[in-house]
Scaffold this active site. Structure first.
Site, mmCIF file in Angstrom:
data_model
loop_
_atom_site.group_PDB
_atom_site.id
_atom_site.type_symbol
_atom_site.label_atom_id
_atom_site.label_comp_id
_atom_site.label_asym_id
_atom_site.label_seq_id
_atom_site.Cartn_x
_atom_site.Cartn_y
_atom_site.Cartn_z
ATOM 1 N N ASP A 297 0.862 -1.284 0.023
ATOM 2 C CA ASP A 297 -0.038 -0.055 -0.039
ATOM 3 C C ASP A 297 0.920 1.199 0.032
ATOM 4 O OD1 ASP A 297 1.032 -0.681 2.474
ATOM 5 O OD2 ASP A 297 -0.723 0.600 3.439
ATOM 6 N N GLU B 198 0.273 -1.389 5.709
ATOM 7 C CA GLU B 198 1.323 -0.907 6.663
ATOM 8 C C GLU B 198 1.144 0.561 6.833
ATOM 9 O OE1 GLU B 198 5.368 0.989 7.456
ATOM 10 O OE2 GLU B 198 4.016 1.316 5.869
#
Length: 444
Positions: free
Chosen positions: A93, A157
């Site tokens: 991400d 994350e």
């Protein structure tokens, strides 16, 4: 059976250098923006990474806690079944990017003048691409590492990690059996000090995450009336106290080592009794250390009221807090004092601080790999001011290091590009990263 990877002494093949650039660009084109609150979908990027592994004969496992929030895990068997395993992980991400602010579209993955542009170019689709390129090169060459290498590409994350490394650590620990150490982002990049020195900081610690929600309560009323129980006033006073607080020095072993090695590099006395003076003497290199010699708490958000002439009964603020290894109790006690009796606080998100040894064989091998391909550089340990997925994987007893090698030219401010506008990475930096990561993993 293929011979030991270290003994082979070969570098990645030329195809790996081409693939790391292509993979970085193609991963950037897959928009995996994480806006928080579950607003993200990493599955297309996870499927991309899994497909590249499968093409190399490496069997990937795809795992989701929430639909679309996909993680990929794979294991490469080592030649020594008695050796501890090594975790190599990267997140899929990225943080949001406003296209109007960028020179190129942030999800174009454009390659221009020897540079790959786009969100994730340094945080951290470049490292994801390096991992894929190295493993595919190994498959073509018949290389096997000494110890098992577990690969994890994670979701979430950039928010809570609940759908990513937290989910993997809590629900799929068996996939990481035998892993004692791990490497991931934010280390082994070129830091130019402005005087010709090239420093390569390798992370051996992280400050803990203490994101706070402050709530002040008072007496609601008309905006024209005297009100000594104004929630906004109470909140504003607490936020001001937090923002102006001078946190005391607290040196972890990693930060001590960083200061000592930097002082030696510049030929000055490592006076740890006067750290602020030492930081001044270090000049630009102090940026590598100054955020990690203290706890910190920075107010970031305010929310109060619904109409100008109405005093609300409650007001809320958010604070980005960070605490050093061994200093969380002090952090909590200080927040109790600074908020005072009229404001409550709680953790909106909390994760542990990390500390890793700088005298370990693994740290020495990371140093050696960088110095082999950047002999003019100087490797030093440092502590990250923020955090990574290593926090969640530490629940499994995995010691985490930051090692995502990049050789950057003067003018490329790595730390400013993290979450910044016009994030980009030079092609040559990716080539360097593949070579260094390959050499480290062969020797690990």
């Amino acid at each position: 059976m293929a011979e030991h990877a270290q003994a082979q002494g070969r570098e990645p093949d030329g195809r790996a250098l081409d693939e790391v650039v292509r993979f970085t660009s193609e991963l950037i084109r897959i928009d995996t923006t994480n806006r928080g609150g579950g607003d993200c979908r990493e599955r297309p990027a996870a499927e991309y990474a899994a497909a590249r592994l499968a093409e190399a004969g490496i069997e990937p496992t795809l795992l989701e806690r929430t639909e679309g929030r996909t993680n990929v895990v794979a294991r490469i068997e080592g030649t020594d079944p008695t050796a501890d395993a090594l975790l190599v992980h990267g997140h899929l991400d990225v943080v949001p990017a406003e296209a109007a602010d960028w020179t190129v579209h942030p999800f174009s993955g454009e390659i221009r003048d020897g540079v790959v542009w786009g969100r994730g170019a340094v945080d951290m689709k470049n490292m994801d691409a390096m991992i894929l390129a190295v493993l595919r090169s190994w498959a073509r060459q018949g290389v096997r590492p000494r110890r098992d290498v577990v690969i994890a590409f994670t979701a979430d994350e950039e928010a809570s990690a609940e759908d990513g490394s937290g989910f993997l650590a809590d629900r799929h620990a068996a996939l990481f059996e035998g892993c004692t150490e791990g490497v991931s982002e934010s280390g082994a990049f070129t830091f130019h000090d402005g005087s010709g020195r090239q420093i390569y900081p390798i992370a051996a610690g992280e400050r803990g995450t203490g994101w706070l929600k402050l709530t002040a309560r008072g007496r609601a009323g008309h905006g024209s009336k005297v009100n000594r129980e104004n929630a906004v006033t109470r909140l504003a006073a607490a936020v001001t106290r937090i923002g102006e607080h001078e946190w005391p020095l607290r040196l972890t072993p990693t930060v001590r080592a960083a200061l000592t090695e930097l002082a030696a590099l510049y030929g000055i006395e490592a006076d740890l009794g006067d750290v602020d003076a030492l930081l001044t003497k270090l000049g630009p290199a102090a940026k590598l250390v100054e955020a990690t010699v203290r706890n910190s708490a920075n107010p970031t958000m305010l929310d109060a009221g619904y109409k100008l002439n109405v005093i609300p009964g409650a007001a809320v603020a958010h604070v980005d807090g960070r605490f050093l290894h061994g200093a969380e109790d002090e952090f909590r006690a200080t927040l109790d004092r600074l908020t005072g009796p009229d404001v409550d606080w709680e953790f909106a998100h909390r994760e542990v601080a990390l500390q890793a040894p700088v005298d370990s064989p693994t740290f020495a091998r990371m140093r050696a790999a960088v110095e082999e391909f950047a002999p003019e550089g100087h490797t030093v340990p440092y502590c990250m001011s923020g955090g990574t997925d290593a926090k969640q994987f530490s629940r499994l007893g995995i010691t985490g290091y930051g090692f995502a090698p990049l050789k950057l030219p003067e003018g490329f401010d790595y730390q400013a590009l993290f979450h910044g506008v016009d994030e980009r990475v030079p092609v040559e930096a990716l080539h360097f990263g593949v070579r260094v990561l390959d050499r480290f993993l062969r020797s690990a």
